[in-house]
Design an enzyme around this catalytic site. Structure first.
Site, short mmCIF file in Angstrom:
data_model
loop_
_atom_site.label_atom_id
_atom_site.label_comp_id
_atom_site.label_asym_id
_atom_site.label_seq_id
_atom_site.Cartn_x
_atom_site.Cartn_y
_atom_site.Cartn_z
N GLY A 11 1.00 -1.24 -0.10
CA GLY A 11 -0.03 -0.08 0.06
C GLY A 11 0.80 1.17 0.10
CB CYS A 12 0.18 4.59 1.39
SG CYS A 12 1.01 6.35 1.46
CG PHE A 13 6.03 5.04 -0.33
CD1 PHE A 13 5.31 6.31 -0.16
CD2 PHE A 13 6.54 4.85 -1.78
CE1 PHE A 13 5.45 7.43 -0.98
CE2 PHE A 13 7.02 6.19 -2.51
CZ PHE A 13 6.24 7.35 -2.29
CD1 TRP A 14 4.76 8.75 2.07
CD2 TRP A 14 2.81 9.44 2.34
NE1 TRP A 14 4.61 9.67 1.20
CE2 TRP A 14 3.29 10.07 1.45
CE3 TRP A 14 1.41 9.81 2.64
CZ2 TRP A 14 2.91 11.30 0.59
CZ3 TRP A 14 0.71 10.83 2.14
CH2 TRP A 14 1.44 11.36 0.92
#
Length: 180
Positions: A11-14
């Site tokens: 998913g979102c790398f953050w």
């Protein structure tokens, strides 16, 4: 490249980058893009879905303090590996679940843990995490590194990353770096 570096998409790398950087034994975790066909893609290029890249985090770990198995356990706890090309409201091939291995040890460990997850039916649906050799990796732009820490006012960070990170810290309290 070190044997103690693995590249993970969930998913979102953050979210992944923030969580991994709090774990004792993680030397570094950097946001990036991998396994696409375009050279040196920008965030906007990857978000378009046209480059084939996955948003990933490249994790360097100290095996004396954190095993490959533990890295993979944390990875699978941070996302839903049964959602194809999405995580929650983030939809697109760039958000696919993937383990992009650097060596045979990582390939075998990934296969083993996925088999265990499926055999124990932890999730009601099959695991769709792709397991592929790392290809065409690029580190994301500087502004994506430590994004959550550097952008506390960001609405996505407050509504998605913060709750996920709080749950992660509660679950993995014994694995977190001590605050100095």
């Amino acid at each position: 490249m070190s044997d103690n570096v693995i590249t993970l998409g969930g998913g979102c790398f953050w979210c992944l980058e923030t969580a991994f950087n709090t774990v004792d034994g993680v030397v570094s975790a950097y946001s990036g893009y991998s396994n696409g066909h375009a050279e040196n893609p920008s965030y906007e290029d990857v978000c378009s879905g046209n480059t084939g890249h996955t948003e990933v985090v490249q994790v360097t770990f100290d095996p004396e303090r954190l095993s490959l198995r533990q890295v993979l356990e944390i990875f699978f706890a941070l996302h839903d590996p049964t959602q194809l090309n999405r995580q929650g409201n983030d939809v697109g091939t760039q958000y696919r679940s993937g383990i992009y291995y650097h060596n045979d040890e990582q390939l075998n460990a990934a296969k083993d843990i996925i088999k265990e997850i499926e055999d124990t039916e932890i999730w009601p649906n099959p695991v769709v995490t792709e397991v592929l050799p790392l290809e065409n990796y690029y580190q994301a732009e500087d502004y994506h590194q430590d994004y959550f820490t550097n952008n506390p006012q960001n609405q996505y960070c407050n509504m998605v990353v913060a709750p996920k990170l709080a749950k992660f810290k509660k679950t993995f309290a014994s694995k977190l770096k001590s605050s100095e």
